[in-house]
Write an enzyme that holds these catalytic residues in place. Sequence first.
Site, mmCIF file in Angstrom:
data_model
loop_
_atom_site.group_PDB
_atom_site.id
_atom_site.type_symbol
_atom_site.label_atom_id
_atom_site.label_comp_id
_atom_site.label_asym_id
_atom_site.label_seq_id
_atom_site.Cartn_x
_atom_site.Cartn_y
_atom_site.Cartn_z
ATOM 1 C CE LYS A 142 -3.690 -2.218 2.699
ATOM 2 N NZ LYS A 142 -4.803 -2.409 1.778
ATOM 3 C CB CYS A 159 -11.848 -6.147 4.503
ATOM 4 S SG CYS A 159 -11.426 -7.094 3.051
#
Length: 424
Positions: free
Chosen positions: A241, A381
């Site tokens: 990320k 999520c």
Amino acid sequence: MQGATAAAGAAANTSQGLDVAKLRADFPILLRTINGHPLVYFDSAASSQKPTHVIQTLTDYYERHHANVHRGMHTLAAEATDMYEAVRRKAARFIGGVDPSTVIFTRNATEAINLVAYSWGEQNISAGDEILISVMEHHANIVPWVRLCEKTGATLKTIPLDENYGLDLSDIDTLINKNTKLVALTRMSNALGTINNLAPIFKKAHAVGAVTLVDAAQSAPHMPTDVQELDCDFLALSGHKALGPTGAGILYGKAELLDNMPPFLGGGEMIELVTFEKVTYNHVPHKFEAGTPAIADVVGFGAALDYLMELGMENIREHEKEITAYALDKLSQFEWLKIYGPADVDKRGAAVSFTVEGAHPHDIAQYLDSYGFAVRAGHHCAQPLMKALGVTATTRASFYIYNTLSEVDSMCEALAEARDFFKV
Ligand code: PLP
């Protein structure tokens, strides 16, 4: 839709600290077209794109330096080991200047949190204990604790949301009590963008003898990280990320905790002496790095850290505040669009979740994709968070260093068109 092609192609330099137009040239994927339109990548909260520097570092590593680390007596093994260990020192600097031996390489933030749950958790948590997380956690910071509670008979407690999409701390002195053994919180929500002020919560946790963990998967790529300032005992992050390759993340842990924790996985590298009767373990961090690690990915992650530190995490944060403020302002002008997350850019990062009246978030994402925009739709999520918000899914546009105000303009044009398309 006219605007997207022209506007997305023209990368405006959106902030003082970052030369966005220049740095976009470092990301070859941004030259791609998707469905006949220039790619506008608004999905960095899921995984960021990679600069040439990272891609070339991976290639160079495999072309010139690869061998297994630590064990070899030959030149390549020494080179690979030096490159791998140099990243540990870099990562230690990146999170505030800690002792490199307190940095453990994992595959990602999920594995880092699981390492704590299995190793520290199984040694320190028992029936009657409490673990405190929040409603806005990613599943990576929920599921390991639910499983640990199932195994041990401990109880999972949660900090609810307040009306501004922050943590509601009105009951914090009840939630953190003498039974609390662990407080594990995200510094930045992937679904709301909320930045949590963790230090005061951790102070209370430490006052009752609890251990603290920061899920820095979203914050670390986008703002400065200093584990001393956060006063955390553990911190988890994912390299992919933060411009790095997939497969490399880190767990930071305070030395005295790591020293006393049992290994997570068993195998090569993590041992000192092995007999059929008894095994003694290597010292930290190697005790927690069983087997051949993701050497190339770690080396690539090091190149990503160089790139980020060169840009300056403060500059990155300023750029993202600017683009997020711009996006929030534009999106809030659509009365048919609802934003889920703080309005104040000082209290949030660059992941902007929203729903469009009359259209499913997946349909919006697909419509945007037809114009080259990569956004995410779903529960992110974070199913308990979605339940608390009263939705099953949102669409999320998340910005990073290579995104521009003109890309936001184009997305807003496309959204207005999508709204007309789906309106009943
Ligand atoms: N925590 C947060 C807040 C996240 O956003 C994510 C991924 O989206 C994770 C943890 C898990 O990251 P990874 O899948 O890289 O392990």
